[in-house]
Design a protein around this motif. Sequence first.
Motif, PDB file in Angstrom:
ATOM      1  N   SER A  62       0.803  -1.210   0.000  1.00  0.00           N
ATOM      2  CA  SER A  62       0.000   0.000   0.000  1.00  0.00           C
ATOM      3  C   SER A  62       0.834   1.257   0.000  1.00  0.00           C
ATOM      4  O   SER A  62       0.315   2.341   0.086  1.00  0.00           O
ATOM      5  N   GLN A  63       2.154   1.107  -0.129  1.00  0.00           N
ATOM      6  CA  GLN A  63       3.006   2.258   0.062  1.00  0.00           C
ATOM      7  C   GLN A  63       3.423   2.921  -1.228  1.00  0.00           C
ATOM      8  O   GLN A  63       4.177   3.856  -1.241  1.00  0.00           O
ATOM      9  N   GLY A  64       2.952   2.416  -2.329  1.00  0.00           N
ATOM     10  CA  GLY A  64       3.187   3.155  -3.549  1.00  0.00           C
ATOM     11  C   GLY A  64       4.269   2.629  -4.435  1.00  0.00           C
ATOM     12  O   GLY A  64       4.742   3.307  -5.314  1.00  0.00           O
ATOM     13  N   SER A  65       4.711   1.417  -4.233  1.00  0.00           N
ATOM     14  CA  SER A  65       5.764   0.870  -5.072  1.00  0.00           C
ATOM     15  C   SER A  65       5.190  -0.082  -6.087  1.00  0.00           C
ATOM     16  O   SER A  65       4.308  -0.857  -5.818  1.00  0.00           O
ATOM     17  N   ASP A  66       5.753  -0.037  -7.276  1.00  0.00           N
ATOM     18  CA  ASP A  66       5.417  -1.056  -8.253  1.00  0.00           C
ATOM     19  C   ASP A  66       6.296  -2.284  -8.076  1.00  0.00           C
ATOM     20  O   ASP A  66       6.104  -3.290  -8.705  1.00  0.00           O
ATOM     21  N   GLY A  67       7.280  -2.153  -7.195  1.00  0.00           N
ATOM     22  CA  GLY A  67       8.291  -3.192  -7.125  1.00  0.00           C
ATOM     23  C   GLY A  67       8.008  -4.332  -6.173  1.00  0.00           C
ATOM     24  O   GLY A  67       8.711  -5.315  -6.162  1.00  0.00           O
ATOM     25  N   ILE A  68       6.996  -4.234  -5.343  1.00  0.00           N
ATOM     26  CA  ILE A  68       6.763  -5.272  -4.340  1.00  0.00           C
ATOM     27  C   ILE A  68       5.574  -6.115  -4.709  1.00  0.00           C
ATOM     28  O   ILE A  68       4.560  -5.625  -5.103  1.00  0.00           O
ATOM     29  N   ASP A  69       5.700  -7.376  -4.537  1.00  0.00           N
ATOM     30  CA  ASP A  69       4.531  -8.236  -4.480  1.00  0.00           C
ATOM     31  C   ASP A  69       4.554  -8.880  -3.115  1.00  0.00           C
ATOM     32  O   ASP A  69       5.063  -9.963  -2.923  1.00  0.00           O
ATOM     33  N   SER A  70       4.040  -8.170  -2.134  1.00  0.00           N
ATOM     34  CA  SER A  70       4.115  -8.693  -0.777  1.00  0.00           C
ATOM     35  C   SER A  70       3.174  -9.864  -0.565  1.00  0.00           C
ATOM     36  O   SER A  70       3.111 -10.419   0.503  1.00  0.00           O
ATOM     37  N   SER A  71       2.423 -10.250  -1.615  1.00  0.00           N
ATOM     38  CA  SER A  71       1.657 -11.487  -1.497  1.00  0.00           C
ATOM     39  C   SER A  71       2.603 -12.629  -1.192  1.00  0.00           C
ATOM     40  O   SER A  71       2.258 -13.559  -0.471  1.00  0.00           O
ATOM     41  N   VAL A  72       3.794 -12.572  -1.750  1.00  0.00           N
ATOM     42  CA  VAL A  72       4.768 -13.615  -1.482  1.00  0.00           C
ATOM     43  C   VAL A  72       5.074 -13.653   0.003  1.00  0.00           C
ATOM     44  O   VAL A  72       5.106 -14.703   0.628  1.00  0.00           O
ATOM     45  N   SER A  73       5.278 -12.446   0.563  1.00  0.00           N
ATOM     46  CA  SER A  73       5.611 -12.416   1.976  1.00  0.00           C
ATOM     47  C   SER A  73       4.453 -12.897   2.824  1.00  0.00           C
ATOM     48  O   SER A  73       4.643 -13.540   3.834  1.00  0.00           O
ATOM     49  N   ASP A 112      13.726   0.959  -5.203  1.00  0.00           N
ATOM     50  CA  ASP A 112      12.471   0.952  -4.465  1.00  0.00           C
ATOM     51  C   ASP A 112      12.560  -0.209  -3.464  1.00  0.00           C
ATOM     52  O   ASP A 112      13.674  -0.612  -3.090  1.00  0.00           O
ATOM     53  N   GLU A 113      11.445  -0.777  -3.020  1.00  0.00           N
ATOM     54  CA  GLU A 113      11.487  -1.653  -1.858  1.00  0.00           C
ATOM     55  C   GLU A 113      12.348  -2.912  -2.041  1.00  0.00           C
ATOM     56  O   GLU A 113      13.256  -3.174  -1.237  1.00  0.00           O
ATOM     57  N   ASN A 114      12.056  -3.716  -3.032  1.00  0.00           N
ATOM     58  CA  ASN A 114      12.783  -4.983  -3.124  1.00  0.00           C
ATOM     59  C   ASN A 114      14.253  -4.826  -3.474  1.00  0.00           C
ATOM     60  O   ASN A 114      15.104  -5.504  -2.882  1.00  0.00           O
ATOM     61  N   PRO A 115      14.634  -3.956  -4.426  1.00  0.00           N
ATOM     62  CA  PRO A 115      16.071  -3.744  -4.660  1.00  0.00           C
ATOM     63  C   PRO A 115      16.800  -3.229  -3.420  1.00  0.00           C
ATOM     64  O   PRO A 115      17.978  -3.536  -3.222  1.00  0.00           O
ATOM     65  N   ALA A 116      16.118  -2.453  -2.579  1.00  0.00           N
ATOM     66  CA  ALA A 116      16.754  -1.963  -1.353  1.00  0.00           C
ATOM     67  C   ALA A 116      16.865  -3.059  -0.301  1.00  0.00           C
ATOM     68  O   ALA A 116      17.779  -3.040   0.533  1.00  0.00           O
ATOM     69  N   LEU A 117      15.941  -4.012  -0.323  1.00  0.00           N
ATOM     70  CA  LEU A 117      15.963  -5.087   0.671  1.00  0.00           C
ATOM     71  C   LEU A 117      17.090  -6.091   0.408  1.00  0.00           C
ATOM     72  O   LEU A 117      17.712  -6.601   1.350  1.00  0.00           O
TER      73      LEU A 117
END
Length: 495
Positions: free
Chosen positions: A6-17, A307-312
């Motif tokens: 919900s934070q505005g990134s196209d880069g996450i699919d937190s469904s996996v998480s 964005d989120e996943n590349p930073a993680l």
Amino acid sequence: MSERNSQGSDGIDSSVSRRTFVKAAGASGAAVSLAGCIYGDDGDGGSGNTITIAMGSTTISDIEDNLPDLLHENGLSDDVEIDFSSQEDDSGAQRDQYISLLEAEESSPDLFMMDTGWANVFIEQGYIANLSEELDDDTLDRIDSDYFEAFTNTVRDTESGDLYGIPLFPDYAVMLYNKEYAREAGYSDDDFEQWETEPMTWQEWSETAQEVTEASNAEFGFSTQWDIYEGTACCTLNEVMTSFGGAYFGGEENLGGPVGDRPVTIDEPEFIEALSMMYTLAAEEEDENTLDDYPIGVASPDITQWDENPALSPFTEGQAAFHRNWPYSIVETLSGDYDFEDQDDLGTMPLPYAVEDGEGAHPGTGGSTSAQGGWHICMNPNTERKEDALEVLTAMTEDDFNLGMLEAIAWLPPKPDLFDSEEATDPDAVGVVAHYMNTLQVAGEGAMPRPVTTAWPSQANAIAEQANQAVAGQKSPEEAAAELQTSIEDIESSQ
């Protein structure tokens, strides 16, 4: 962006998480075929006592085994059945689908799962039902007294204060850190216990990050998200700016408008200092734009491309000592390839701050700040099953429903008191996230929503571009602030 992000990134699919979490918790996460379609099973909004809820297709696969039973266990009549209307997982595409349905005055779906990032726009356009006029007083009182106020405000009318949705689950950002690296710098479990709930200043934290990096095998101290995308505007910059006492539009009271009739407060010292600190943290050497109070090079210069996943990834691979992200990243880290096995390896802390809470230049600013993410459930004003739909919404406000969804899919409770309840802090019941509820509770108490209005999409683009260029060193923070002030004023006046 998906509704799990919900934070505005196209880069996450937190469904996996989410699915990973369910697996870790020992709960059933088996995917099953999707129920319902965009207009319901019978093509005209379902039949009998069926209530149809619209949400992303992947979310449906995650929750359809649990959510209906939890609703019935918490007051929904046994003869009311739950169906799901499968929507796009991408939040923007999902929003557009909803607009098409509501503008066509379709009676189904009866309920819609809505992003905090755009629920306010639906309120402004008159698309969804006013729940302050529909729910009973006990339910409205429960929402007023028990829920996170800032989160609930994202689904209230900014002028009347009327409620237009049931807050379903919030998302809050935290700082993750590598405990092994911190121990190599001399820190102990006593320090970690303090860090869990007591925010540091940015200066103290950045010096700690530098110390930990130099004492360990970490290649750099900090990974975060500063790419040109909405996540920078709504979240990472919003958090840093607010913690310095700055604001885009004069403070929290103006987040929802009125567009064109509110102050634009970007070209101010707090905004410039926040950008300057981030530039300093990511700079490779001292220059006229770096600040003397912060160490240089604590963050990777690559944050302007992440964005989120590349930073993680650099954090989970052991390159970074600290990392800013959403709760999904806790589970991702503990299930990744690097040697993070449990809470003895991975720590969390609230995000740092520059000025104390309430001492910022604008109302609602200062203190440790997390961007406010999350999702609500809103009602179709054209539903032909209003009474049943209201029963569903009322059941969603029960504590046992919220705790049940935390157990089933790691949706954080929308109520602060549940964060330290016996159930929410029991890893045998809710999985690894139970060890981090204290930090998440502090993050929730300091949450700052994004300034969502009909002007926000174009404003977010302009903000992210200038913030990115300033931290990348392509222009000074002062130049970026001045140009952005003009750009945002132009957008405001054109509405």
